[in-house]
Scaffold this motif. Structure first.
Motif, PDB file in Angstrom:
ATOM      1  N   THR A 316       0.852  -1.182   0.000  1.00  0.00           N
ATOM      2  CA  THR A 316       0.000   0.000   0.000  1.00  0.00           C
ATOM      3  C   THR A 316       0.890   1.235   0.000  1.00  0.00           C
ATOM      4  O   THR A 316       2.038   1.176   0.448  1.00  0.00           O
ATOM      5  CB  THR A 316      -0.959  -0.002   1.204  1.00  0.00           C
ATOM      6  N   LEU A 318       1.613   5.097   1.082  1.00  0.00           N
ATOM      7  CA  LEU A 318       1.360   6.233   1.960  1.00  0.00           C
ATOM      8  C   LEU A 318       1.758   7.487   1.189  1.00  0.00           C
ATOM      9  O   LEU A 318       2.934   7.804   1.072  1.00  0.00           O
ATOM     10  CB  LEU A 318       2.164   6.087   3.254  1.00  0.00           C
ATOM     11  N   GLN A 319       0.755   8.178   0.650  1.00  0.00           N
ATOM     12  CA  GLN A 319       0.992   9.381  -0.142  1.00  0.00           C
ATOM     13  C   GLN A 319       0.867  10.594   0.769  1.00  0.00           C
ATOM     14  O   GLN A 319      -0.230  11.047   1.071  1.00  0.00           O
ATOM     15  CB  GLN A 319      -0.012   9.477  -1.288  1.00  0.00           C
ATOM     16  N   ALA A 320       1.999  11.101   1.231  1.00  0.00           N
ATOM     17  CA  ALA A 320       1.996  12.257   2.112  1.00  0.00           C
ATOM     18  C   ALA A 320       1.546  13.496   1.355  1.00  0.00           C
ATOM     19  O   ALA A 320       1.741  13.613   0.140  1.00  0.00           O
ATOM     20  CB  ALA A 320       3.379  12.473   2.706  1.00  0.00           C
ATOM     21  N   GLY A 325       6.319  10.374   1.197  1.00  0.00           N
ATOM     22  CA  GLY A 325       5.581   9.212   1.676  1.00  0.00           C
ATOM     23  C   GLY A 325       6.379   7.939   1.541  1.00  0.00           C
ATOM     24  O   GLY A 325       7.599   7.956   1.301  1.00  0.00           O
ATOM     25  N   VAL A 374      -3.775   2.271   3.317  1.00  0.00           N
ATOM     26  CA  VAL A 374      -3.421   3.445   4.099  1.00  0.00           C
ATOM     27  C   VAL A 374      -3.985   4.679   3.419  1.00  0.00           C
ATOM     28  O   VAL A 374      -4.086   4.738   2.190  1.00  0.00           O
ATOM     29  CB  VAL A 374      -1.884   3.538   4.263  1.00  0.00           C
ATOM     30  N   ASP A 376      -3.503   8.949   4.032  1.00  0.00           N
ATOM     31  CA  ASP A 376      -2.938  10.057   4.783  1.00  0.00           C
ATOM     32  C   ASP A 376      -3.790  11.301   4.564  1.00  0.00           C
ATOM     33  O   ASP A 376      -3.349  12.295   3.984  1.00  0.00           O
ATOM     34  CB  ASP A 376      -1.492  10.303   4.340  1.00  0.00           C
ATOM     35  N   LEU A 388      -4.402   3.518   8.876  1.00  0.00           N
ATOM     36  CA  LEU A 388      -3.840   2.309   8.279  1.00  0.00           C
ATOM     37  C   LEU A 388      -4.732   1.148   8.700  1.00  0.00           C
ATOM     38  O   LEU A 388      -5.007   0.964   9.895  1.00  0.00           O
ATOM     39  CB  LEU A 388      -2.413   2.071   8.768  1.00  0.00           C
ATOM     40  N   LEU A 412      -2.768   6.413  11.743  1.00  0.00           N
ATOM     41  CA  LEU A 412      -1.614   6.595  10.870  1.00  0.00           C
ATOM     42  C   LEU A 412      -0.566   7.491  11.513  1.00  0.00           C
ATOM     43  O   LEU A 412       0.640   7.337  11.252  1.00  0.00           O
ATOM     44  CB  LEU A 412      -2.054   7.180   9.523  1.00  0.00           C
ATOM     45  N   LYS A 416       3.531   6.956  11.402  1.00  0.00           N
ATOM     46  CA  LYS A 416       4.522   7.935  10.955  1.00  0.00           C
ATOM     47  C   LYS A 416       5.490   8.301  12.078  1.00  0.00           C
ATOM     48  O   LYS A 416       6.681   8.478  11.839  1.00  0.00           O
ATOM     49  CB  LYS A 416       3.798   9.178  10.415  1.00  0.00           C
TER      50      LYS A 416
END
Length: 421
Positions: A316, A318-320, A325, A374, A376, A388, A412, A416
């Protein structure tokens, strides 16, 4: 398109024990009700989740998850069941039943005169994609089946081949930002094949699909000592892919070949794939024992990776919000999660890991995780720092004789903090 036998550089022999204990732990905030993979439980087996955000009311966001023969489950952010969707039966009682394996989302698709968000799932039992419209105000529940009845099998030529179950397995969706067209990338069970399918909405508000191209990942690898290696498996089986995810900003697909490692390649399946990381077991010889139906491993030559243990699953992204990410991957063999930088070159290396462990005697962690998702983005009052969701392959307490699984919800922000700490 077929990739050649891979040649990989040697890696140092490393200690395989104790890594999980050194990683930071995060704890779930909630869990879904257990699913039982037996007749009484409807042969339901938790596998793969996706997170849908309600932009108008983030507190009403949903988690949509597969339960294999149990179909789909839809949960609220409190982890309580909102809707249960049955998997379609096979054409006859003698045929394989419907079995939903993986799920992913496609936002803002035109359906007739309207636009809608879609949930797409692989129906492994019928070798098809199933497509559902997401509408939290719908009277029968947020999911409505909009699959084109004319949708054909993804890989199989006929029902006899479908019943052999080398069918649609892993799944990732992708919308090409340059064209606006949406796709599903689908892997094939017990094969190395990946297929790129374009989603094709109809004027009647249904959604079908058509094959654009396929690619076969390697099934054999040239080792630094000059020998050829393939992962041990039952005769006739090739090392399959299940966990997949697309980085939409870069048009990149990450694909987890369970007993090999994580591949990075173009999402349109053009250009050569590159192995981002290998499982620890890479290069270990093995022989299949017909009596026990298990593989017997030989001596480890030390060509494997150091971060993930087979099977590698649950990819998966995690696109910050700042464009950064991580790619997160479930390392089933040691019940951990690995994070890789979202980028290219030096920015795509291993960035850390974590475990999801018990929050209390009543709320256990995640073991042998199959699927993960996930997001964000703020999700109302429960998860303002994002969420998440991970599958738990051994929900506790189980009954000892039946596979009992469910999904864990993790803040999440805690993840992080663990990766950045």
């Amino acid at each position: 398109m077929t990739a050649a036998v891979a040649v990989l550089p040697a890696g140092p022999a490393v200690a395989r024990q104790g890594r999980a204990a050194t990683l930071p732990a995060v704890h779930p905030r909630a869990e879904t009700a257990p699913l039982s993979d037996d007749e009484a439980g409807g042969n339901a087996d938790a596998d793969d989740p996706a997170i849908w955000r309600d932009a108008a009311d983030p507190d009403r966001s949903l988690v949509i998850a597969t339960a294999k023969e149990g179909g789909l489950r839809v949960y609220g952010l409190d982890a309580r069941l909102v809707q249960s969707v049955a998997a379609p039966a096979g054409p006859t009682p003698e045929d394989a039943p419907g079995r939903f394996n993986n799920v992913d989302l496609v936002p803002d698709v035109r359906l007739g005169r309207d636009r809608a968000d879609l949930a797409v799932t692989t129906d492994r039992g019928n070798d098809r994609l199933r497509i559902y419209r997401i509408d939290p105000a719908a009277p029968g529940g947020p999911l409505t089946d909009v699959t084109d009845p004319a949708a054909a099998p993804v890989f199989s030529a006929d029902q006899a081949e479908i019943n052999e179950e080398r069918t649609a397995y892993g799944l990732a969706t992708w919308t090409d930002r340059s064209t606006g067209r949406s796709y599903a990338l689908v892997s094939r069970r017990e094969r190395t094949t990946l297929a790129l399918l374009e989603l094709t909405p109809t004027a009647a508000g249904r959604v079908g699909y058509r094959e654009v191209r396929t690619l076969d990942l390697p099934s054999a690898f040239r080792l630094p000592d000059g020998t050829s290696w393939s992962p041990c498996a039952e005769p006739g089986e090739l090392p399959q892919v299940e966990g997949m995810v697309v980085d939409p900003a870069r048009g990149v697909l990450y694909a987890g070949q369970e007993d090999v490692g994580i591949w990075r390649l173009r999402a349109d399946l053009t250009g050569p794939p590159r192995l981002l990381d290998k499982v620890r077991e890479f290069g270990v010889p093995g022989s299949y024992d017909e009596a026990t139906e298990e593989c017997v491993a030989g001596a480890d030559p030390g060509y494997g990776g150091t971060r993930i243990s087979a099977d590698v699953e649950g990819l998966t992204l995690l696109q910050a919000r700042d464009g950064g990410g991580y790619l997160l991957a479930s390392s089933q063999g040691d019940d951990t999660f690995a994070a890789y930088g979202r980028g290219t070159g030096a920015g795509s290396g291993y960035a850390g890991g974590f475990r999801v462990t018990a929050a209390s005697a009543a709320l256990d962690g995640s073991e042998e995780c199959d699927g993960a998702a996930v997001l964000d983005q703020p999700l109302g009052s429960r998860y303002p720092r994002g969420l998440l969701v991970v599958q738990d392959g051994h929900d506790a307490p189980g009954d000892g004789g039946t596979a009992v699984t469910n999904f864990k919800f993790v803040d999440l922000g805690d993840v992080k903090d663990a990766l950045d700490g």
